[in-house]
Design a protein around this motif. Structure first.
Motif, PDB file in Angstrom:
ATOM      1  N   LEU A   1     -11.155   1.047  17.685  1.00 36.75           N
ATOM      2  CA  LEU A   1      -9.737   1.070  18.029  1.00 36.75           C
ATOM      3  C   LEU A   1      -9.565   0.841  19.530  1.00 36.75           C
ATOM      4  CD1 LEU A   1      -8.182   4.099  16.064  1.00 36.75           C
ATOM      5  CD2 LEU A   1      -7.495   1.702  15.898  1.00 36.75           C
ATOM      6  N   PRO A   2      -8.731  -0.122  19.940  1.00 33.68           N
ATOM      7  CA  PRO A   2      -8.573  -0.374  21.372  1.00 33.68           C
ATOM      8  C   PRO A   2      -7.620   0.580  22.069  1.00 33.68           C
ATOM      9  CG  PRO A   2      -7.299  -1.952  20.125  1.00 33.68           C
ATOM     10  CD  PRO A   2      -8.039  -1.125  19.121  1.00 33.68           C
ATOM     11  N   SER A   3      -6.873   1.370  21.299  1.00 33.21           N
ATOM     12  CA  SER A   3      -5.946   2.346  21.883  1.00 33.21           C
ATOM     13  C   SER A   3      -5.766   3.482  20.886  1.00 33.21           C
ATOM     14  CB  SER A   3      -4.593   1.692  22.214  1.00 33.21           C
ATOM     15  OG  SER A   3      -4.019   1.122  21.056  1.00 33.21           O
ATOM     16  N   PRO A   4      -5.360   4.671  21.349  1.00 32.18           N
ATOM     17  CA  PRO A   4      -5.263   5.822  20.449  1.00 32.18           C
ATOM     18  C   PRO A   4      -4.262   5.593  19.318  1.00 32.18           C
ATOM     19  CG  PRO A   4      -5.157   6.521  22.743  1.00 32.18           C
ATOM     20  CD  PRO A   4      -5.043   5.024  22.745  1.00 32.18           C
ATOM     21  N   ALA A   5      -4.628   6.033  18.138  1.00 31.53           N
ATOM     22  CA  ALA A   5      -3.750   5.984  16.971  1.00 31.53           C
ATOM     23  C   ALA A   5      -4.135   7.137  16.057  1.00 31.53           C
ATOM     24  CB  ALA A   5      -3.873   4.652  16.239  1.00 31.53           C
ATOM     25  N   VAL A   6      -3.162   7.694  15.368  1.00 28.48           N
ATOM     26  CA  VAL A   6      -3.436   8.797  14.449  1.00 28.48           C
ATOM     27  C   VAL A   6      -3.991   8.272  13.136  1.00 28.48           C
ATOM     28  CG1 VAL A   6      -2.372  10.711  13.162  1.00 28.48           C
ATOM     29  CG2 VAL A   6      -1.642  10.213  15.497  1.00 28.48           C
ATOM     30  N   GLU A   7      -3.528   7.083  12.745  1.00 24.90           N
ATOM     31  CA  GLU A   7      -3.881   6.549  11.430  1.00 24.90           C
ATOM     32  C   GLU A   7      -4.203   5.066  11.546  1.00 24.90           C
ATOM     33  OE1 GLU A   7      -1.562   7.929   7.961  1.00 24.90           O
ATOM     34  OE2 GLU A   7      -1.095   5.820   7.629  1.00 24.90           O
ATOM     35  N   LEU A   8      -5.270   4.636  10.903  1.00 21.29           N
ATOM     36  CA  LEU A   8      -5.626   3.223  10.909  1.00 21.29           C
ATOM     37  C   LEU A   8      -4.714   2.448   9.957  1.00 21.29           C
ATOM     38  CD1 LEU A   8      -8.186   4.371  12.292  1.00 21.29           C
ATOM     39  CD2 LEU A   8      -9.500   2.651  11.048  1.00 21.29           C
ATOM     40  N   PRO A   9      -4.400   1.168  10.278  1.00 28.63           N
ATOM     41  CA  PRO A   9      -3.499   0.380   9.442  1.00 28.63           C
ATOM     42  C   PRO A   9      -4.203  -0.226   8.230  1.00 28.63           C
ATOM     43  CG  PRO A   9      -4.159  -0.908  11.338  1.00 28.63           C
ATOM     44  CD  PRO A   9      -4.777   0.452  11.509  1.00 28.63           C
ATOM     45  N   THR A  10      -4.746   0.618   7.390  1.00 28.09           N
ATOM     46  CA  THR A  10      -5.480   0.147   6.217  1.00 28.09           C
ATOM     47  C   THR A  10      -5.312   1.133   5.077  1.00 28.09           C
ATOM     48  OG1 THR A  10      -7.700  -0.312   5.358  1.00 28.09           O
ATOM     49  CG2 THR A  10      -7.555   1.252   7.160  1.00 28.09           C
ATOM     50  N   GLU A  11      -5.392   0.611   3.849  1.00 27.17           N
ATOM     51  CA  GLU A  11      -5.319   1.487   2.679  1.00 27.17           C
ATOM     52  C   GLU A  11      -6.597   2.299   2.518  1.00 27.17           C
ATOM     53  OE1 GLU A  11      -4.416  -0.912  -0.699  1.00 27.17           O
ATOM     54  OE2 GLU A  11      -2.315  -1.183  -0.153  1.00 27.17           O
ATOM     55  N   GLU A  12      -7.677   1.844   3.132  1.00 22.63           N
ATOM     56  CA  GLU A  12      -8.939   2.575   3.055  1.00 22.63           C
ATOM     57  C   GLU A  12      -8.850   3.864   3.858  1.00 22.63           C
ATOM     58  OE1 GLU A  12     -12.275   0.278   4.195  1.00 22.63           O
ATOM     59  OE2 GLU A  12     -11.955  -1.281   2.693  1.00 22.63           O
ATOM     60  N   THR A  13      -9.699   4.813   3.507  1.00 25.23           N
ATOM     61  CA  THR A  13      -9.781   6.073   4.241  1.00 25.23           C
ATOM     62  C   THR A  13     -11.229   6.309   4.648  1.00 25.23           C
ATOM     63  OG1 THR A  13     -10.237   7.465   2.297  1.00 25.23           O
ATOM     64  CG2 THR A  13      -7.913   6.982   2.805  1.00 25.23           C
ATOM     65  N   ALA A  14     -11.489   7.470   5.193  1.00 24.49           N
ATOM     66  CA  ALA A  14     -12.842   7.791   5.638  1.00 24.49           C
ATOM     67  C   ALA A  14     -13.808   7.988   4.478  1.00 24.49           C
ATOM     68  CB  ALA A  14     -12.824   9.041   6.523  1.00 24.49           C
ATOM     69  N   PHE A  15     -13.297   7.979   3.231  1.00 22.11           N
ATOM     70  CA  PHE A  15     -14.151   8.162   2.061  1.00 22.11           C
ATOM     71  C   PHE A  15     -13.929   7.022   1.077  1.00 22.11           C
ATOM     72  CE2 PHE A  15     -13.783  12.354   3.863  1.00 22.11           C
ATOM     73  CZ  PHE A  15     -15.074  12.867   3.755  1.00 22.11           C
ATOM     74  N   THR A  16     -15.019   6.417   0.644  1.00 22.63           N
ATOM     75  CA  THR A  16     -14.941   5.338  -0.331  1.00 22.63           C
ATOM     76  C   THR A  16     -14.382   5.877  -1.646  1.00 22.63           C
ATOM     77  OG1 THR A  16     -16.850   4.261   0.677  1.00 22.63           O
ATOM     78  CG2 THR A  16     -16.265   3.596  -1.571  1.00 22.63           C
ATOM     79  N   GLY A  17     -13.364   5.223  -2.177  1.00 23.35           N
ATOM     80  CA  GLY A  17     -12.755   5.651  -3.441  1.00 23.35           C
ATOM     81  C   GLY A  17     -11.434   6.356  -3.261  1.00 23.35           C
ATOM     82  N   ILE A  18     -11.184   6.909  -2.066  1.00 26.07           N
ATOM     83  CA  ILE A  18      -9.904   7.564  -1.781  1.00 26.07           C
ATOM     84  C   ILE A  18      -9.055   6.597  -0.960  1.00 26.07           C
ATOM     85  CG2 ILE A  18      -8.764   9.501  -0.644  1.00 26.07           C
ATOM     86  CD1 ILE A  18     -11.184  11.199  -1.225  1.00 26.07           C
ATOM     87  N   ASN A  19      -7.820   6.399  -1.394  1.00 26.69           N
ATOM     88  CA  ASN A  19      -6.947   5.409  -0.785  1.00 26.69           C
ATOM     89  C   ASN A  19      -5.750   6.071  -0.114  1.00 26.69           C
ATOM     90  OD1 ASN A  19      -8.314   2.951  -2.121  1.00 26.69           O
ATOM     91  ND2 ASN A  19      -7.792   4.251  -3.856  1.00 26.69           N
ATOM     92  N   ARG A  20      -5.134   5.317   0.773  1.00 28.30           N
ATOM     93  CA  ARG A  20      -3.975   5.790   1.521  1.00 28.30           C
ATOM     94  C   ARG A  20      -2.715   5.073   1.018  1.00 28.30           C
ATOM     95  NH1 ARG A  20      -5.056   7.209   6.377  1.00 28.30           N
ATOM     96  NH2 ARG A  20      -6.711   5.673   6.470  1.00 28.30           N
ATOM     97  N   VAL A  21      -1.629   5.828   0.866  1.00 29.85           N
ATOM     98  CA  VAL A  21      -0.330   5.196   0.679  1.00 29.85           C
ATOM     99  C   VAL A  21       0.163   4.805   2.069  1.00 29.85           C
ATOM    100  CG1 VAL A  21       2.045   5.466  -0.135  1.00 29.85           C
ATOM    101  CG2 VAL A  21       0.168   6.594  -1.360  1.00 29.85           C
ATOM    102  N   LEU A  22       0.317   3.515   2.299  1.00 28.67           N
ATOM    103  CA  LEU A  22       0.711   3.048   3.619  1.00 28.67           C
ATOM    104  C   LEU A  22       2.170   3.370   3.910  1.00 28.67           C
ATOM    105  CD1 LEU A  22      -1.027  -0.444   3.693  1.00 28.67           C
ATOM    106  CD2 LEU A  22      -1.658   1.578   5.015  1.00 28.67           C
ATOM    107  N   PRO A  23       2.523   3.606   5.167  1.00 26.12           N
ATOM    108  CA  PRO A  23       3.920   3.851   5.521  1.00 26.12           C
ATOM    109  C   PRO A  23       4.805   2.680   5.092  1.00 26.12           C
ATOM    110  CG  PRO A  23       2.476   4.380   7.360  1.00 26.12           C
ATOM    111  CD  PRO A  23       1.628   3.701   6.338  1.00 26.12           C
ATOM    112  N   GLY A  24       6.026   3.002   4.653  1.00 23.02           N
ATOM    113  CA  GLY A  24       6.957   1.960   4.249  1.00 23.02           C
ATOM    114  C   GLY A  24       6.548   1.242   2.984  1.00 23.02           C
ATOM    115  N   THR A  25       5.700   1.889   2.179  1.00 18.42           N
ATOM    116  CA  THR A  25       5.181   1.279   0.951  1.00 18.42           C
ATOM    117  C   THR A  25       5.474   2.186  -0.245  1.00 18.42           C
ATOM    118  OG1 THR A  25       3.400   0.141   2.125  1.00 18.42           O
ATOM    119  CG2 THR A  25       3.090   0.483  -0.220  1.00 18.42           C
ATOM    120  N   ILE A  26       5.833   1.568  -1.376  1.00 17.69           N
ATOM    121  CA  ILE A  26       6.003   2.305  -2.629  1.00 17.69           C
ATOM    122  C   ILE A  26       4.835   1.975  -3.539  1.00 17.69           C
ATOM    123  CG2 ILE A  26       7.404   2.597  -4.712  1.00 17.69           C
ATOM    124  CD1 ILE A  26       9.866   2.051  -3.093  1.00 17.69           C
TER     125      ILE A  26
END
Length: 638
Positions: free
Chosen positions: A161-186
Motif C-alpha cells: 500500500l503506498p498510503s495508509p488505508a483501513v481497508e483494501l479495495p478488494t473482495e478478498e480478505t486476509a483469509f482465503t475463502g472469506i470474502n468482503r462485501v465492498l462499500p456501495g455494493t449489494i
C-alpha cells in the motif's frame, strides 16, 4: 467485547425457514434511543433485517412511505426493512448513512447484504459446503473453515500500500475463502447459494466538474451541506467532538454549537482536545481555545497527550482486529480520545476526518498538461504554485508534474527496477518493495507487479481524477470505530465524509481547490463568519514528527522482541534482522518518509498476525468473549 451481527443459513434446506440472525449488542444498546445494532422483522411479508450503524436523512425516507408503514419504523433496521418492503431492492440504494445491512426476503428466498458507499462498518461472507454465513467480523467465519488459510496475496497487497488505508479495495480478505462485501455494493444470495454482486454506488460516475461554480457559490452550498451532515449526526444520544484547533475539527464543533444555540439538538457538547507540552505542538491549544471563547453550550476537556506516543502497544494492549491496519502505530492517541469520550458517557463522537480528501488541491493538472504537450502551461502553473507556497519550482515540477505524468518514474531508480522492484534502505520508494521482504515471497506474490499497478492506478489516466478516487478509497472504513468505540457502545461519525458532501466536492472545478497560499479554499469560504479568523485563514499546522521519532526509539526494544519472536516468521515474508536494522536506523532519524511508512505497515502486519493467532487459539481451547456472547446472544430463527 464484540458488537455486531452474524447471519447463518443452510443451503441444503433452502433459505425459507432456515435463516438465523445473531445479534451482539453493546452493553449500552438496551438503554440507547439509537443502539448500534438493531433488528426488525415483518411476519406478514416474511422479511427481516439486521443493521449495524445508523441511517441519515431518515425524514426524507419516511416521507416517501405510506403512513401505515412508517408507524412501525421505530429503529434503523425497521426503517431499512420498510424501505425494502415498499420499493424492493432499488429502495436499498436510497439508504444513506453509516451502516452495514442484511435483509432477508422469505417470499423471494433472497438474502441482500450491503454497506454504505464509504464502508463505515465491515461486512464479510463465506460459503462453506452447505452453509452460508455473513458477519461483521471474520473470527466467527474462521470456525467454518477447516484449516484457516492465510491469504498471502492479500498480505502482499497490504505491504505494498503506498498510503495508509483501513481497508483494501478488494473482495478478498486476509483469509482465503472469506470474502468482503465492498462499500456501495449489494450482494444478492439465492436459495441455491448463488451469489451476485451489484455495485450501486460509483464515485467515478460522479466526477464531473461544474465550471459554473464560483468560489462564493461553492462555499455557500458547501456550508449548507456540511450543516445538514452535522445535524444528522447530532441526533444520536450524547455528543462529544474532537477539537484539535485545526480548521476541520473546529468547523464541525462550531456548526454543532450553532445548531444547539438555535434550540435544536442537545443541551451541551463535550469537546476533546489533546494537549502537548512539546515545543513543536505546544501552541495548538491556543487555537482550540479560540473556538471556546466564542461561547455556546460547549464543555471543554483537555487531555494530556504527551505519553500517547506511537507504538505504545505494550503498555496499552492491542485489541483484536480482523485485518492488518496500516495506522496501528497511532493506537495510543486513538485510545486516548475514545476512552475520554466513554468516561463522559458519549454515544456519538464527531470528528473532522475527511476534509483533506477532496477539498485540498492535488495540483496534478500540470501532469495532464504535460501529457497533452502543453509544456509552457505546465511550467507556468508550477511557477505560480512555487511562488504561492514558497517552494522550489523544480521540486514542484517533479512531485506534481513530471512524476505523475510518467507513473513508471515513481517506481524508483533504475537500480530499483534492476533489483526486481526492491528498494534500498534508507531511500525506499513509495511503490518499491521494502528491502527486508524475502525475495521468494515477493516473487511468489508478484509484489513488483503490485507496485506497478498501484502507480498506474494512482497516477494513470487523468491524474487528478485518479488521486481523488484513491483518496476516497483511503477513507473507507474506521478502525477506531470498529475496535475501540463500538465495544463501548459508541459510534464515530464523520460529517465531512457524508455522501452528499463528498458528491458535491467531486463537482468542484480544479481552480476552486488550487489557490496557492489558501488551504482548502471552499471550506475557508464556507466557514466565513463561523470560524475564528486565525483558524479559518491558517496556512499551516504543526506536525507530529517528533512524536513519531520519540515513540519509535522509546519502544524499540519491545518492537524488536516482537519481531524476533513473532510466529509470523513461519509465513516466510520478511527477514527479521534486516527489518530490525532498518528500525534502529529509523529511530535515530535515518530513512525517508516512504521507508518509514513501509516499517509501519510491516510492524502492523506482525502485530495483527500475533493477535489473530492468539484469538484463534483461545476460541479453540477455551470460550472467548465471542463464544460467551453466543450463549447470551439474541438468536432469531425466521
Amino acid at each position: 467485547m464484540r458488537v455486531g451481527f452474524d447471519v447463518f443459513t443452510g443451503l441444503d434446506t433452502g433459505l425459507d425457514g432456515d435463516v438465523e440472525f445473531r445479534v451482539f449488542p453493546s452493553k449500552r444498546d438496551h438503554v440507547m434511543r439509537s443502539p448500534l445494532v438493531t433488528f426488525a422483522r415483518n411476519y406478514q411479508s416474511r422479511t427481516a433485517a439486521v443493521l449495524m450503524g445508523h441511517l441519515c436523512y431518515q425524514d426524507e425516507l419516511l416521507a416517501k412511505l405510506p403512513q401505515s408503514i412508517t408507524q412501525n419504523c421505530t429503529s434503523d433496521a425497521a426503517i431499512a426493512l420498510a424501505v425494502y418492503s415498499h420499493f424492493g431492492r432499488q429502495g436499498l440504494e436510497q439508504l444513506e448513512g453509516e451502516f452495514s445491512l442484511v435483509v432477508w426476503d422469505g417470499e423471494l428466498q433472497r438474502l441482500f447484504a450491503l454497506r454504505d458507499p464509504l464502508g463505515c462498518w465491515q461486512l464479510f461472507w463465506l460459503k462453506a459446503g452447505t452453509t452460508l454465513a455473513l458477519s461483521t467480523s471474520i473470527l466467527p467465519l474462521l470456525d467454518l473453515l477447516p484449516n484457516k488459510p492465510f491469504n498471502l496475496d492479500f498480505l502482499a497487497q497490504f505491504l505494498m500500500l503506498p498510503s495508509p488505508a483501513v481497508e483494501l479495495p478488494t473482495e478478498e480478505t486476509a483469509f482465503t475463502g472469506i470474502n468482503r462485501v465492498l462499500p456501495g455494493t449489494i450482494l444478492t444470495i439465492t436459495a441455491t447459494g448463488k451469489v451476485e454482486s451489484y455495485r450501486w454506488w460509483d464515485w467515478a460516475a460522479k466526477q464531473h466538474h461544474n465550471n459554473s461554480l464560483t468560489l462564493e457559490s461553492a462555499g455557500e452550498h458547501y456550508a449548507h451541506l456540511l450543516r445538514q451532515a452535522v445535524k444528522q449526526r447530532m441526533e444520536r444520544g450524547q455528543i462529544a467532538a474532537h477539537l484539535s484547533g485545526g480548521m476541520d475539527s473546529s468547523s464541525v464543533v462550531c456548526l454543532a454549537r450553532d445548531w444547539m444555540l438555535s434550540g435544536v439538538g442537545k443541551p451541551q457538547l463535550d469537546t476533546l482536545t489533546a494537549v502537548y507540552k512539546r515545543p513543536s505542538l505546544a501552541g495548538e491549544r491556543a487555537y482550540a481555545e479560540m473556538v471556546l471563547e466564542q461561547g455556546g453550550p460547549i464543555v471543554p476537556h483537555f487531555l494530556d497527550a504527551d505519553d500517547a506516543l506511537v507504538f505504545r502497544w505494550f503498555n496499552d494492549d492491542i485489541p483484536y482486529h480482523d485485518e492488518p491496519y496500516a495506522g496501528l502505530s497511532h493506537l495510543a492517541m486513538e485510545k486516548l480520545l475514545v476512552e475520554a469520550a466513554h468516561k463522559l458517557g458519549a454515544d456519538t463522537i464527531l470528528t473532522g476526518m475527511g476534509a483533506d480528501e477532496l477539498l485540498v488541491g492535488t495540483y496534478l493538472s500540470m501532469a495532464s498538461q504535460l501529457r497533452q504537450g502543453q509544456w509552457l502551461a505546465a511550467f507556468s502553473e508550477a511557477q505560480r504554485m512555487a511562488q504561492g507556497n514558497n517552494q522550489s519550482i523544480w521540486s514542484i515540477l517533479y512531485q506534481f508534474c513530471i512524476g505523475p505524468a510518467l507513473p513508471m518514474l515513481m517506481l524508483g531508480t533504475i537500480g530499483t527496477w534492476w533489483r526486481g522492484g526492491f528498494g534500498r534502505w534508507p531511500k525506499v520508494g513509495k511503490f518499491a518493495i521494502p528491502p527486508w521482504i524475502l525475495p521468494e515471497f515477493a516473487q511468489g506474490t508478484k509484489m513488483q507487479t503490485i507496485g506497478r499497478q498501484n502507480a498506474q492506478r494512482l497516477y494513470g489516466g487523468s491524474a487528478e481524477l485518479s488521486v481523488d478516487l484513491w483518496s476516497l478509497q483511503a477513507s473507507v472504513g474506521d478502525w477506531s470505530q470498529w475496535y475501540l468505540a463500538a465495544p463501548q457502545g459508541m459510534h464515530n461519525s464523520h460529517p465531512f465524509l457524508d455522501s452528499r458532501v463528498l458528491s458535491f466536492c467531486l463537482e468542484l472545478p480544479t481552480a476552486l481547490r488550487e489557490i496557492p497560499g489558501m488551504p482548502k479554499p471552499v471550506l475557508q469560504t464556507a466557514m466565513r463568519g463561523i470560524l475564528p479568523e486565525p483558524i479559518r485563514t491558517r496556512r499551516d499546522k504543526a506536525t507530529f514528527n517528533d512524536i513519531y521519532w520519540l515513540g519509535l526509539s522509546k519502544h524499540l526494544p519491545c518492537l524488536e522482541f516482537m519481531v524476533r519472536n513473532s510466529p509470523s516468521q513461519e509465513l516466510g515474508i520478511f527477514d527479521a534482522q534486516q527489518l530490525i536494522h532498518a528500525m534502529r536506523q529509523a529511530a535515530v532519524g535515518i530513512g525517508n518518509m516512504e521507508a518509514i511508512y513501509h516499517i509501519n505497515t510491516t510492524l502492523a502486519l506482525i502485530a495483527w498476525f500475533d493477535k489473530m493467532m492468539a484469538a484463534q487459539h483461545q476460541s479453540l481451547e477455551a470460550p472467548t468473549e465471542v463464544h460467551q456472547l453466543h450463549r447470551q446472544v439474541e438468536k432469531i430463527t425466521c
